[in-house]
Design a protein around this motif. Sequence first.
Motif, PDB file in Angstrom:
ATOM      1  N   VAL A   4      -0.217  -9.394   1.192  1.00 14.98           N
ATOM      2  CA  VAL A   4      -1.206  -7.838   1.429  1.00 14.98           C
ATOM      3  C   VAL A   4      -1.020  -8.215   3.246  1.00 14.98           C
ATOM      4  N   ILE A   5      -1.986  -8.828   3.724  1.00 15.77           N
ATOM      5  CA  ILE A   5      -2.666  -7.920   4.755  1.00 15.77           C
ATOM      6  C   ILE A   5      -0.473  -8.149   6.355  1.00 15.77           C
ATOM      7  N   VAL A   6      -0.475  -9.364   5.664  1.00 19.55           N
ATOM      8  CA  VAL A   6       0.870  -8.372   6.458  1.00 19.55           C
ATOM      9  C   VAL A   6       2.099  -7.734   6.415  1.00 19.55           C
ATOM     10  N   ASN A   7       1.591  -7.278   5.380  1.00 19.81           N
ATOM     11  CA  ASN A   7       2.347  -5.879   4.371  1.00 19.81           C
ATOM     12  C   ASN A   7       2.254  -5.067   5.414  1.00 19.81           C
ATOM     13  N   SER A   8       0.987  -4.576   4.849  1.00 16.90           N
ATOM     14  CA  SER A   8       0.224  -4.091   5.924  1.00 16.90           C
ATOM     15  C   SER A   8       0.182  -4.095   7.284  1.00 16.90           C
ATOM     16  N   LEU A   9       0.652  -4.815   7.807  1.00 15.19           N
ATOM     17  CA  LEU A   9       0.776  -4.827   9.473  1.00 15.19           C
ATOM     18  C   LEU A   9       2.198  -4.590   9.688  1.00 15.19           C
ATOM     19  N   LEU A 160      -0.105   5.511   7.408  1.00 10.46           N
ATOM     20  CA  LEU A 160      -1.388   5.643   7.415  1.00 10.46           C
ATOM     21  C   LEU A 160      -1.146   4.923   5.559  1.00 10.46           C
ATOM     22  N   SER A 161      -0.103   4.960   5.523  1.00 16.27           N
ATOM     23  CA  SER A 161       0.325   4.610   4.102  1.00 16.27           C
ATOM     24  C   SER A 161       0.193   3.043   3.939  1.00 16.27           C
ATOM     25  N   SER A 162      -0.122   2.831   5.148  1.00 15.81           N
ATOM     26  CA  SER A 162      -0.572   0.680   4.893  1.00 15.81           C
ATOM     27  C   SER A 162      -1.975   0.190   4.251  1.00 15.81           C
TER      28      SER A 162
END
Length: 233
Positions: A4-9, A160-162
């Motif tokens: 999840v963190i990697v996807n957001s970054l 911002l969609s992150s």
Amino acid sequence: MFGVIVNSLAIICGGILGLIINKGIPKRLDKSIMDGLALVVTYMGISGALKGDNPLYVIISMTVGIIIGELIDIDNLLNKLGSYLDEKLSKKNISNSDEENKISKGFVSSSLLFCVGAMAVVGSIQSGLSNDNSVLLAKSVLDGISSIFFAASMGVGVLLSSIAVFLYEGIITLGASGLSNILSTNVITYMTCVGSLLIMAMGLNMLKACDIKVANMLPAMFIPIIMGIFNII
């Protein structure tokens, strides 16, 4: 939560890169890259769908899930939600500048794309159940590349969609981890099979080979849980 963190970054990094090169990306290159990504998504769906040994469970899951999804009409609900958010966030008034409207459009459009999809759901469930981040990591690459093109055309709202992605996938991941003790290996396997079929459908849609309402098939992924509770699988 690693995936999840990697996807957001990945979305943030891709978005920043898109803002840097926002002077324009050739349309031909844009289409070729998106077609290539669609083929990768289709391949991932096919390879995951072949993991199950008994297609009967997949047939039951897909049939029951699609009936539920069509009765609820999830696809229509999501479209209405997207239209509502776009109308509210992009509505022009005295306090909103053109730049703010552009930010809102980028945020809404990219959030819906990155969140509303089988890969987000399947990847988060796999991450929570078995700490398998492979789907989320693959999705991170796809989202990161896509965010470059979206940010180049829609601006900083894409970054911002992150936040929406982190909250959406994080909630699913944490919820799935709480079910890890009651879900058998078979249940997880067939959830993966069904989810992979939906991923394949997404790939075909991206290629414009068909127009499948993938959202109305999402309940199918949870039917193996019910069959597992009743010891059907």
